[in-house]
Design a protein around this motif. Structure first.
Motif, short mmCIF file in Angstrom:
data_model
loop_
_atom_site.label_atom_id
_atom_site.label_comp_id
_atom_site.label_asym_id
_atom_site.label_seq_id
_atom_site.Cartn_x
_atom_site.Cartn_y
_atom_site.Cartn_z
N SER A 56 0.36 -0.82 -0.03
CA SER A 56 0.13 -0.14 -0.08
C SER A 56 0.86 1.24 -0.25
CB SER A 56 -0.84 0.40 1.26
OG SER A 56 -0.60 -0.28 2.64
N SER A 77 -5.00 7.40 -12.38
CA SER A 77 -4.24 5.81 -12.92
C SER A 77 -5.24 5.15 -12.91
CB SER A 77 -4.71 5.40 -11.33
OG SER A 77 -3.54 3.94 -11.47
N SER A 79 -4.59 1.88 -16.23
CA SER A 79 -4.01 0.84 -16.27
C SER A 79 -4.03 0.10 -17.57
CB SER A 79 -4.70 -0.80 -15.23
OG SER A 79 -5.39 -0.40 -13.80
N GLN A 85 -0.72 -1.80 -12.30
CA GLN A 85 -2.15 -1.50 -11.76
C GLN A 85 -2.00 -0.87 -10.63
OE1 GLN A 85 -4.45 -5.40 -11.66
NE2 GLN A 85 -5.19 -5.35 -13.61
N GLU A 87 -4.35 0.49 -7.14
CA GLU A 87 -5.81 1.10 -7.16
C GLU A 87 -5.85 1.89 -6.16
OE1 GLU A 87 -9.32 -0.70 -4.38
OE2 GLU A 87 -6.98 -1.76 -4.36
N THR A 89 -7.27 4.76 -3.43
CA THR A 89 -8.26 3.94 -2.30
C THR A 89 -8.35 6.06 -1.44
OG1 THR A 89 -6.37 3.80 -0.91
CG2 THR A 89 -7.52 1.86 -2.06
N LYS A 104 -14.11 10.10 -5.97
CA LYS A 104 -13.59 8.96 -6.62
C LYS A 104 -14.23 8.46 -8.33
CE LYS A 104 -11.32 4.78 -7.01
NZ LYS A 104 -11.19 3.08 -6.23
N SER A 106 -14.50 5.82 -11.27
CA SER A 106 -13.91 4.90 -12.10
C SER A 106 -14.87 5.24 -12.93
CB SER A 106 -14.09 3.54 -11.35
OG SER A 106 -12.64 3.80 -9.79
N GLN A 111 -8.91 5.45 -13.38
CA GLN A 111 -9.61 5.86 -11.91
C GLN A 111 -9.40 7.52 -11.61
OE1 GLN A 111 -8.68 3.40 -8.72
NE2 GLN A 111 -7.49 2.11 -10.08
N GLY A 131 -3.44 4.50 -1.45
CA GLY A 131 -3.82 2.94 -2.28
C GLY A 131 -3.33 1.81 -2.26
N ASN A 132 -3.31 0.45 -3.39
CA ASN A 132 -2.16 0.09 -3.55
C ASN A 132 -2.16 -0.29 -4.70
OD1 ASN A 132 -3.72 -0.99 -0.57
ND2 ASN A 132 -5.56 -0.97 -2.04
N LEU A 134 -1.20 -2.77 -7.08
CA LEU A 134 -2.06 -4.45 -7.54
C LEU A 134 -0.46 -4.74 -8.27
CD1 LEU A 134 -5.39 -3.68 -7.74
CD2 LEU A 134 -4.23 -4.67 -5.67
#
Length: 188
Positions: A56, A77, A79, A85, A87, A89, A104, A106, A111, A131-132, A134
């Motif tokens: 994260s 962001s 993908s 990728q 995410e 958050t 947010k 998407s 995103q 975020g993360n 992925l």
């Protein structure tokens, strides 16, 4: 007895090994942003590599503004492949005891977060993107826009000056003796 001691040692070693595992440490970073108090735009971004996969992140951008101001910011962001990728958050602005949250949206592989706040008091602020990661890589990019809000005295001075110019124009028209005839034509 030897079997009991051996099984106790194995159980103890497995328990110790299991508790030694911890989730990967989050990625954190802070970048100072400088504005000249007249309003400006700056870019914000970060790129994550394969060593960041599964982690994260919280990336912060700090700034100080010494006047009343408006803020508009956005981050995106994308993908493009399954291994790229990210995410998003959270997207927040905090300062002077307040926290403002981004909105947010998407769509497909995109995103975005947007954040618009008006009439912020002077002070220290932090814009944070969370975020993360992925996939094996990812990135986000955006802008941070600030615009100074005129003070009430500045607006009053402008309106007073405009009134004086209007008064002078009316007075000059009367002094010059310009009169309008019924048809709307000026007579000298």
């Amino acid at each position: 007895m030897k079997k009991l001691v051996a099984s106790a040692l194995i159980t103890l070693s497995l328990a110790a090994a299991g508790s030694a595992y911890a989730a990967p440490a989050p990625i954190t970073g802070t970048t100072a942003v400088t504005f000249d108090n007249t309003g400006t735009t700056t870019a914000i971004s970060h790129v994550f590599g394969s060593a960041d996969a599964g982690k994260s992140f919280l990336e912060s951008y700090t700034f100080n503004y010494s006047n009343l101001f408006d803020l508009s910011s956005g981050v995106i962001s994308t993908s493009l492949r399954s291994n790229s990728q990210l995410e998003l958050t959270s997207f927040t602005l905090s300062g002077n005891g307040n926290t403002y949250y981004g909105v947010k949206t998407s769509t497909g592989g995109f995103q975005t977060y947007t954040l618009d706040v008006a009439n912020l008091a002077a002070g220290n602020y932090t814009l944070t993107v969370g975020g993360n990661v992925l996939g094996s890589s990812g990135s986000f990019a955006g802008t941070l826009n600030v615009a100074a809000v005129p003070e009430a005295s500045t607006t009053a001075m402008m309106l007073g000056g405009l009134a004086l110019v209007g008064f002078a124009a009316v007075r000059r028209r009367r002094k010059d003796g310009v009169k309008l005839a019924q048809g709307g034509m000026a007579l000298a």
